[in-house]
Design a protein around this motif. Structure first.
Motif, PDB file in Angstrom:
ATOM      1  N   LEU A 205       0.849  -1.368   0.040  1.00  0.00           N
ATOM      2  CA  LEU A 205      -0.132  -0.027  -0.025  1.00  0.00           C
ATOM      3  C   LEU A 205       0.961   1.191  -0.197  1.00  0.00           C
ATOM      4  N   ASN A 206       0.297   2.290  -0.719  1.00  0.00           N
ATOM      5  CA  ASN A 206       0.865   3.711  -0.722  1.00  0.00           C
ATOM      6  C   ASN A 206       0.680   4.319   0.516  1.00  0.00           C
ATOM      7  N   MET A 207       1.688   4.492   1.388  1.00  0.00           N
ATOM      8  CA  MET A 207       1.493   5.292   2.678  1.00  0.00           C
ATOM      9  C   MET A 207       1.169   7.059   2.378  1.00  0.00           C
ATOM     10  N   ASP A 208       1.604   7.534   1.333  1.00  0.00           N
ATOM     11  CA  ASP A 208       1.439   8.820   1.282  1.00  0.00           C
ATOM     12  C   ASP A 208      -0.022   9.222   0.382  1.00  0.00           C
ATOM     13  N   ASP A 209      -0.680   8.300   0.218  1.00  0.00           N
ATOM     14  CA  ASP A 209      -2.078   8.469  -0.250  1.00  0.00           C
ATOM     15  C   ASP A 209      -3.211   8.269   0.840  1.00  0.00           C
ATOM     16  N   GLU A 210      -3.971   9.430   1.010  1.00  0.00           N
ATOM     17  CA  GLU A 210      -4.900   9.319   2.076  1.00  0.00           C
ATOM     18  C   GLU A 210      -5.963   8.254   2.217  1.00  0.00           C
ATOM     19  N   GLU A 211      -6.202   7.525   1.117  1.00  0.00           N
ATOM     20  CA  GLU A 211      -7.036   6.505   1.149  1.00  0.00           C
ATOM     21  C   GLU A 211      -6.184   5.143   1.375  1.00  0.00           C
ATOM     22  N   THR A 212      -5.347   5.114   0.428  1.00  0.00           N
ATOM     23  CA  THR A 212      -4.711   3.640   0.481  1.00  0.00           C
ATOM     24  C   THR A 212      -3.996   3.512   1.923  1.00  0.00           C
ATOM     25  N   LYS A 213      -3.391   4.319   2.643  1.00  0.00           N
ATOM     26  CA  LYS A 213      -2.852   4.218   3.821  1.00  0.00           C
ATOM     27  C   LYS A 213      -4.028   3.668   4.653  1.00  0.00           C
ATOM     28  N   GLN A 214      -5.166   3.600   4.679  1.00  0.00           N
ATOM     29  CA  GLN A 214      -6.051   3.453   5.376  1.00  0.00           C
ATOM     30  C   GLN A 214      -6.756   1.951   4.878  1.00  0.00           C
ATOM     31  N   MET A 215      -6.266   1.453   3.679  1.00  0.00           N
ATOM     32  CA  MET A 215      -6.826   0.296   3.228  1.00  0.00           C
ATOM     33  C   MET A 215      -6.260  -1.082   3.347  1.00  0.00           C
ATOM     34  N   ILE A 216      -6.196  -1.196   5.037  1.00  0.00           N
ATOM     35  CA  ILE A 216      -5.535  -2.331   5.461  1.00  0.00           C
ATOM     36  C   ILE A 216      -6.487  -3.612   5.449  1.00  0.00           C
ATOM     37  N   VAL A 217      -6.682  -4.063   4.202  1.00  0.00           N
ATOM     38  CA  VAL A 217      -7.652  -5.113   4.180  1.00  0.00           C
ATOM     39  C   VAL A 217      -7.147  -6.762   4.135  1.00  0.00           C
ATOM     40  N   HIS A 218      -5.689  -6.587   4.476  1.00  0.00           N
ATOM     41  CA  HIS A 218      -5.160  -8.141   4.534  1.00  0.00           C
ATOM     42  C   HIS A 218      -4.179  -7.698   5.370  1.00  0.00           C
ATOM     43  N   LYS A 219      -3.801  -8.854   6.389  1.00  0.00           N
ATOM     44  CA  LYS A 219      -3.095  -8.984   7.542  1.00  0.00           C
ATOM     45  C   LYS A 219      -1.577  -8.512   7.179  1.00  0.00           C
ATOM     46  N   ASN A 220      -1.368  -9.360   6.278  1.00  0.00           N
ATOM     47  CA  ASN A 220       0.197  -9.403   5.898  1.00  0.00           C
ATOM     48  C   ASN A 220       0.273  -7.952   4.796  1.00  0.00           C
ATOM     49  N   PHE A 221       0.493  -7.177   5.301  1.00  0.00           N
ATOM     50  CA  PHE A 221       0.893  -5.738   4.502  1.00  0.00           C
ATOM     51  C   PHE A 221       2.220  -5.052   4.275  1.00  0.00           C
ATOM     52  N   LYS A 222       2.440  -4.288   3.452  1.00  0.00           N
ATOM     53  CA  LYS A 222       3.826  -3.576   3.517  1.00  0.00           C
ATOM     54  C   LYS A 222       3.328  -2.137   3.004  1.00  0.00           C
ATOM     55  N   PHE A 223       4.202  -1.139   3.320  1.00  0.00           N
ATOM     56  CA  PHE A 223       3.968   0.117   2.725  1.00  0.00           C
ATOM     57  C   PHE A 223       5.137   0.528   1.800  1.00  0.00           C
ATOM     58  N   PHE A 224       4.900   1.505   1.252  1.00  0.00           N
ATOM     59  CA  PHE A 224       5.922   2.337   0.276  1.00  0.00           C
ATOM     60  C   PHE A 224       5.706   3.544   0.734  1.00  0.00           C
ATOM     61  N   THR A 225       6.704   4.725   0.516  1.00  0.00           N
ATOM     62  CA  THR A 225       6.523   5.888   1.173  1.00  0.00           C
ATOM     63  C   THR A 225       7.723   6.714   0.580  1.00  0.00           C
ATOM     64  N   LYS A 226       7.324   8.158   0.318  1.00  0.00           N
ATOM     65  CA  LYS A 226       8.516   9.057  -0.189  1.00  0.00           C
ATOM     66  C   LYS A 226       9.249   9.749   1.209  1.00  0.00           C
ATOM     67  N   LYS A 227       8.563   9.302   2.424  1.00  0.00           N
ATOM     68  CA  LYS A 227       9.375   9.633   3.568  1.00  0.00           C
ATOM     69  C   LYS A 227      10.282   8.787   4.294  1.00  0.00           C
ATOM     70  N   GLU A 228      11.018   9.259   5.121  1.00  0.00           N
ATOM     71  CA  GLU A 228      11.780   8.118   5.676  1.00  0.00           C
ATOM     72  C   GLU A 228      11.334   7.371   6.670  1.00  0.00           C
ATOM     73  N   THR A 229      11.540   6.122   6.653  1.00  0.00           N
ATOM     74  CA  THR A 229      10.746   5.115   7.619  1.00  0.00           C
ATOM     75  C   THR A 229      11.794   4.110   7.721  1.00  0.00           C
ATOM     76  N   LYS A 230      11.533   3.209   8.960  1.00  0.00           N
ATOM     77  CA  LYS A 230      12.531   2.066   9.200  1.00  0.00           C
ATOM     78  C   LYS A 230      12.077   1.032   8.198  1.00  0.00           C
ATOM     79  N   HIS A 231      10.743   0.709   7.970  1.00  0.00           N
ATOM     80  CA  HIS A 231      10.408  -0.446   7.385  1.00  0.00           C
ATOM     81  C   HIS A 231       9.934   0.036   5.917  1.00  0.00           C
ATOM     82  N   GLY A 232       9.704  -1.078   5.044  1.00  0.00           N
ATOM     83  CA  GLY A 232       8.958  -0.513   3.756  1.00  0.00           C
ATOM     84  C   GLY A 232       9.991  -0.175   2.901  1.00  0.00           C
ATOM     85  N   THR A 233       9.521   0.334   1.827  1.00  0.00           N
ATOM     86  CA  THR A 233      10.254   1.193   0.866  1.00  0.00           C
ATOM     87  C   THR A 233      10.111   2.563   1.012  1.00  0.00           C
ATOM     88  N   ASN A 234      11.173   3.343   1.174  1.00  0.00           N
ATOM     89  CA  ASN A 234      11.284   4.665   1.648  1.00  0.00           C
ATOM     90  C   ASN A 234      12.521   5.455   1.122  1.00  0.00           C
TER      91      ASN A 234
END
Ligand code: ADP
Length: 433
Positions: A205-234
């Protein structure tokens, strides 16, 4: 799924429907087809009265609108098995499926993901809304194949079996409300991408999108973002990273604009689930250009740069293009066939739009909105006149953007046709120079 000797009806004769008919014929099914558009009625195999016949299974193309569809209701009430085209292909597919959806960026992300996997030596396929239908390639796959599928809300609407190994939702903004009826229905259709996924399958899921960051409709999920984070693609100090692992400096990316950067992040997030070397990521992303009609520079006329972004068929995609060219004054060509969406965001965006050329069937609605926001605008009946008008408005150093935020069907057969005609009209301007 048993096909040989079974009676199938394929409903909807677009490219996907035709691919299903071919597969079924090859596999020995008793197959006929139907389309609400009766221009196909004289084809051999067309079923003129599908209500009166019995079928073992009906396969429905994405072009068929499932809402209050009397024929589909009839099949449901009679207990006929109904499969969407991607359900059907899924049952034939042997490889791993990557399904990419979202309002915008699907083609770009699918193409890039496919190229990264292909360049890594995988037996990769590209299909869905892009290129060949999923049904046309499903049979060719083996357990070692990776299938990158571009999946639209229309394909998901009637799906009940489709189960990708990796699913990605890039973003969600109002679009296709004429078909889905409401934003909520549109969102629900997109969320169906994960409805059958198991724990070992991943939702990205895209963490920088207001909608998709809330669409956690599956337990095993990962984010990507333009910000700096510890996990996911960043992104850390202008470098795309997977967790902390450096992948690529963002100044190497040829694609323009913040939204394309999100597409690249999505591809990296997806491909990091496979063994892809840093060098392959680097080389593929550095050399990658997306398909035509997406922020494509056509050429300069009297010092103004003309850009074909005909694929921008909603407001969010037009905003992506305005952002990508934000450093220059913009003459914006908006119009075509409307999809019940509002244009206010374009005029509230703060990008330097010096004039809007409102054209096509939607020109009145757009010009009304421009007027409300005190945006300078002119009106043109069709695209050809709009290009002429834009040439009068543009000065050296400006960008003239065809990023219409509407579909093309009032005047053209597709966004491709519209983009090609735009290029022709720009060439005519050049010849007049
Ligand atoms: P799709 O297949 O979802 O229509 P494309 O990659 O073909 O996506 O791009 C469609 C339009 O959206 C183009 O005008 C493009 O410039 C713009 N665009 C591309 N990626 C994004 C994104 N992530 N967000 C918003 N707009 C985008």
């Amino acid at each position: 799924m048993k096909i040989k000797g079974k009676k199938f009806l394929v409903y909807g004769l677009g490219e996907s429907g035709r691919a299903v008919v071919d597969v079924l014929k090859r596999k020995g099914a008793d197959v006929c087809f139907y389309d609400d558009n009766l221009e196909f009625a004289n084809y051999i195999g067309f079923e003129r009265d599908p209500f009166s016949k019995k079928y073992d299974c009906v396969v429905v193309s994405p072009g068929v609108n499932g809402n209050q569809n009397k024929l589909l209701e009839h099949f449901k009430n009679n207990g006929v098995r109904i499969l969407s085209e991607i359900d059907f292909a899924y049952l034939l597919c042997k490889g791993k499926i990557i399904a990419i959806t979202g309002t915008n960026g699907k083609t770009t992300t699918c193409l890039l993901t496919y190229k990264i996997l292909k360049n890594s030596g995988f037996d990769a396929f590209l299909c869905g809304n892009i290129g060949l239908p999923f049904s046309a390639i499903a049979e060719k796959t083996t357990k070692n194949s990776i299938i990158v599928c571009e999946i639209s809300s229309f394909q998901l609407e009637l799906s009940s079996l489709f189960k990708p190994n990796i699913a990605c939702i890039l973003n969600l903004k109002p679009d296709h409300l004429d078909r889905h009826g409401s934003f909520d229905n549109y969102k629900k259709a997109k969320e169906k991408i994960a409805q059958n996924m198991k724990n070992e399958n991943v939702l990205i899921l895209n963490m920088d999108d207001e909608e998709t960051k809330q669409m956690i409709v599956h337990k095993n999920f990962k984010f990507f973002t333009k910000k700096e984070t510890k996990h996911g693609t960043n992104i850390v100090n202008q470098t795309i990273c997977n967790g902390k692992k450096k992948i690529l400096d963002i100044d190497k990316i040829k694609l323009k604009g913040e939204k394309n950067l999100e597409n690249v992040l999505a591809s990296v997030a997806i491909c990091s689930h496979f063994k892809v070397k840093k060098e392959v990521f680097e080389k593929t992303i550095e050399n990658f250009e997306t398909a035509s009609h997406r922020m494509e520079v056509v050429g300069d006329v009297k010092g103004a740069t003309y850009v074909d972004d005909s694929k921008a068929t909603n407001v969010a995609s037009t905003l992506a293009c305005l952002q990508a060219f934000k450093d220059r004054p913009i003459v914006l060509l908006l119009g075509g066939m409307g999809k019940d969406i509002e244009y206010d965001e374009i005029f509230e965006s703060g990008f330097s739009i010096k004039c809007v050329v409102c054209f096509g069937m939607e020109r009145k609605n757009i010009s009304k909105c421009a007027e409300k926001h005190r945006q300078k605008f002119v009106v043109a009946k069709n695209l050809k006149l709009a290009v002429k008008e834009s040439c009068l408005q543009a000065e050296s150093g400006d960008v003239v953007l065809l990023s219409p935020a509407c579909s093309s069907f009032d005047e053209f057969s597709s966004y491709k046709d519209r983009g090609d005609k735009f290029k022709e009209y720009v060439l005519e301007l050049l010849n007049e120079e």
